[in-house]
Motif scaffolding. Structure first.
Motif, PDB file in Angstrom:
ATOM      1  N   ASN A   1     -24.496  -5.529  52.217  1.00 42.24           N
ATOM      2  CA  ASN A   1     -23.793  -4.694  51.791  1.00 42.24           C
ATOM      3  C   ASN A   1     -22.683  -4.552  53.254  1.00 42.24           C
ATOM      4  O   ASN A   1     -21.381  -4.388  53.298  1.00 42.24           O
ATOM      5  CB  ASN A   1     -24.420  -2.700  51.988  1.00 42.24           C
ATOM      6  N   LEU A   2     -23.146  -4.870  53.862  1.00 45.45           N
ATOM      7  CA  LEU A   2     -23.248  -4.573  55.600  1.00 45.45           C
ATOM      8  C   LEU A   2     -21.572  -6.254  55.728  1.00 45.45           C
ATOM      9  O   LEU A   2     -20.657  -5.992  56.073  1.00 45.45           O
ATOM     10  CB  LEU A   2     -23.703  -5.371  56.565  1.00 45.45           C
ATOM     11  N   LEU A   3     -21.797  -7.187  55.152  1.00 44.30           N
ATOM     12  CA  LEU A   3     -21.182  -8.178  54.685  1.00 44.30           C
ATOM     13  C   LEU A   3     -19.972  -8.222  54.193  1.00 44.30           C
ATOM     14  O   LEU A   3     -18.583  -7.903  54.701  1.00 44.30           O
ATOM     15  CB  LEU A   3     -21.979  -9.473  54.259  1.00 44.30           C
ATOM     16  N   ARG A   4     -20.331  -7.558  52.433  1.00 46.18           N
ATOM     17  CA  ARG A   4     -19.138  -6.796  52.155  1.00 46.18           C
ATOM     18  C   ARG A   4     -18.427  -5.694  52.873  1.00 46.18           C
ATOM     19  O   ARG A   4     -17.015  -6.643  53.009  1.00 46.18           O
ATOM     20  CB  ARG A   4     -19.387  -6.312  51.088  1.00 46.18           C
ATOM     21  N   LEU A   5     -18.736  -5.367  53.843  1.00 40.49           N
ATOM     22  CA  LEU A   5     -17.536  -4.258  54.218  1.00 40.49           C
ATOM     23  C   LEU A   5     -17.217  -5.380  55.635  1.00 40.49           C
ATOM     24  O   LEU A   5     -15.647  -4.086  55.827  1.00 40.49           O
ATOM     25  CB  LEU A   5     -18.406  -3.039  54.777  1.00 40.49           C
ATOM     26  N   ALA A   6     -18.100  -5.591  56.486  1.00 39.27           N
ATOM     27  CA  ALA A   6     -17.432  -6.634  57.494  1.00 39.27           C
ATOM     28  C   ALA A   6     -16.368  -7.397  56.817  1.00 39.27           C
ATOM     29  O   ALA A   6     -15.313  -7.637  57.824  1.00 39.27           O
ATOM     30  CB  ALA A   6     -18.073  -7.234  58.421  1.00 39.27           C
ATOM     31  N   GLU A   7     -16.535  -7.723  55.946  1.00 41.79           N
ATOM     32  CA  GLU A   7     -14.903  -8.741  55.291  1.00 41.79           C
ATOM     33  C   GLU A   7     -13.752  -8.129  54.571  1.00 41.79           C
ATOM     34  O   GLU A   7     -12.426  -8.728  54.935  1.00 41.79           O
ATOM     35  CB  GLU A   7     -15.089  -9.725  54.074  1.00 41.79           C
ATOM     36  N   ARG A   8     -14.391  -6.794  54.411  1.00 44.54           N
ATOM     37  CA  ARG A   8     -12.993  -6.118  54.671  1.00 44.54           C
ATOM     38  C   ARG A   8     -12.738  -5.758  55.399  1.00 44.54           C
ATOM     39  O   ARG A   8     -10.884  -5.592  55.162  1.00 44.54           O
ATOM     40  CB  ARG A   8     -13.670  -4.966  52.763  1.00 44.54           C
ATOM     41  N   SER A   9     -12.963  -5.495  55.880  1.00 44.45           N
ATOM     42  CA  SER A   9     -12.577  -4.998  57.354  1.00 44.45           C
ATOM     43  C   SER A   9     -11.854  -6.541  58.302  1.00 44.45           C
ATOM     44  O   SER A   9     -10.435  -6.430  58.616  1.00 44.45           O
ATOM     45  CB  SER A   9     -13.714  -4.958  58.814  1.00 44.45           C
ATOM     46  N   GLY A  10     -12.111  -7.622  57.894  1.00 46.91           N
ATOM     47  CA  GLY A  10     -11.517  -8.963  58.205  1.00 46.91           C
ATOM     48  C   GLY A  10      -9.889  -9.387  57.262  1.00 46.91           C
ATOM     49  O   GLY A  10      -9.641 -10.263  58.120  1.00 46.91           O
ATOM     50  N   ASP A  11      -9.989  -8.070  56.379  1.00 53.11           N
ATOM     51  CA  ASP A  11      -8.558  -8.435  55.847  1.00 53.11           C
ATOM     52  C   ASP A  11      -8.266  -6.985  55.995  1.00 53.11           C
ATOM     53  O   ASP A  11      -6.209  -7.459  55.969  1.00 53.11           O
ATOM     54  CB  ASP A  11      -8.509  -7.752  54.177  1.00 53.11           C
TER      55      ASP A  11
END
Ligand code: GTQ
Ligand code: FE2
Length: 371
Positions: A65-75
């Protein structure tokens, strides 16, 4: 308790240990409020419990879950001067929404896209990175580029300039741990921007700090010590892994070394003192054999655990979570912890124990053992 008129709000209640309510008592309490005073007798239960009753709660965060949100933050969120880091902190549900995993410890997932630079800065807070997966980022600490790879534990102790760069073609996420909350409550924080560019984008496999300091049992004669924080910039997985494997192999051969049956553990240390790596943070790596369970143990001070590999269950107080790679569990002070390994289970742990020890407030209780 707060009111709109005054940050102090007192109510007389009819309870054991409390004075009998009366108009005169209410008037006394209004007097306290006006002078911003709080008597001990109304607060003693909260302030002086017979054993620690931390505000922080046990809680688990799923890495996926953290990774998914971090990836989205990366966008969506650029990394640059001002915001400084694409770091997303665990906010303990018992700490009023503050970005604090525990009252002393910060834990965050940080994310850097290919080609990105996180700008150079320094602060008095002590920091580490732990890499649960991936590689390709170098963290440059006082001009010394340090490669980050899976399993590595990296230090950025206080007031060292540091920036990160990702020169690979894949994004990378990792765990940051800092003593930000402790420093915040103490009012001891200083922060400074560094030069606008990452000074050194080179990608050496080993840092200068490791070449100087990371040879077992050897220190450079030229360097003074003891030092408050460890000079080893990176503790590499190959060493940590070998140390854990050796403990279990020694156990198989009937020799001492494990902390309890089927449970190997090592602590990262400062080679100039033999003590903890930084003044405020202890860091350890644990390995449990498949189908083993730790003793139930509680200790003063708070900790954060991250699963490095394998699957199992973590029980804190009366809550229990299944865990797998990357998952994080916060263990508040004095809450009983039991870890169960379903497969072989490797866990990284960090805690505020050095602070607790300096206060001589350290206590450990193992279930079944005498208190
Ligand atoms: O990478 O320098 O998670 O300064 C929080 C503060 C990371 C960092 C954090 C920081 C950093
Ligand atoms: Fe920083």
């Amino acid at each position: 308790m707060t009111s709109t008129l005054s940050p102090v709000s007192l109510t007389a209640i009819d309870a054991p240990g409390q004075p009998t309510p009366s108009p005169e008592l209410e008037e006394l309490y209004r007097g306290f409020e006006q002078e911003l005073l709080v008597p001990l007798w109304t607060e003693i239960g909260d302030l002086m419990p017979s054993s620690p009753r931390p505000g922080a709660q046990a809680h688990a965060w799923r890495w996926q879950n953290l990774l998914r949100l971090a990836e989205r933050s990366g966008d969506l969120v650029p990394v640059g001067r001002g915001g400084e880091r694409r770091a997303i902190a665990l906010a303990n549900p018992g700490l009023g929404g503050a970005p604090f995993a525990t009252p002393t410890l910060w834990a965050a997932i940080q994310y850097l896209n290919p080609g990105e630079d996180a700008p150079v800065h320094r602060h008095t807070q002590h920091a580490f990175r732990f890499v649960v997966e991936g590689e390709g980022v170098w963290t440059v600490v006082d001009g010394d580029p340090v490669a980050m790879r899976r399993g590595d534990f990296l230090l950025t102790s206080g007031w060292r300039f540091h920036g990160h760069h990702n020169q690979s073609d894949a994004p990378m996420a990792w765990l940051d741990g800092l003593d930000i909350p402790f420093s915040h409550y103490l009012g001891t924080t200083f922060f400074e921007f560094g030069p606008d560019a990452v000074a050194d984008r080179s990608t050496p496999p080993r840092s200068r700090a490791e070449r100087l300091w990371a040879h077992p049992g050897l220190r450079p004669v030229s360097q003074p010590g003891p030092a408050d924080s460890s000079p080893i910039a990176a503790y590499r997985w190959e060493h940590t892994d070998a140390a854990l494997a050796d403990q279990l192999a020694l156990e198989d051969a009937g020799h001492a070394g494990v902390v309890e049956p089927g449970h190997a553990a090592v602590r990262f240390t400062n080679p100039t003192t033999g003590g903890d790596v930084m003044p405020t943070i202890r860091a350890e790596m644990h390995r449990l054999r498949a189908d083993t369970r730790t003793a139930t143990r509680r200790e003063v001070g708070s900790a954060v655990w991250q699963v490095f590999d394998g699957a199992g269950r973590v029980r804190v107080g009366d809550r229990e979570w299944p865990v797998e790679r990357g998952d994080l569990v916060v263990v508040p002070s004095w809450q009983p912890l039991t870890v169960t390994a379903e497969t072989e289970l490797d866990l990284f742990r960090f805690s505020d124990t050095p602070i607790v020890e300096r206060l001589h407030a350290d206590r450990v209780q193992v279930e079944g053992a005498p208190a």
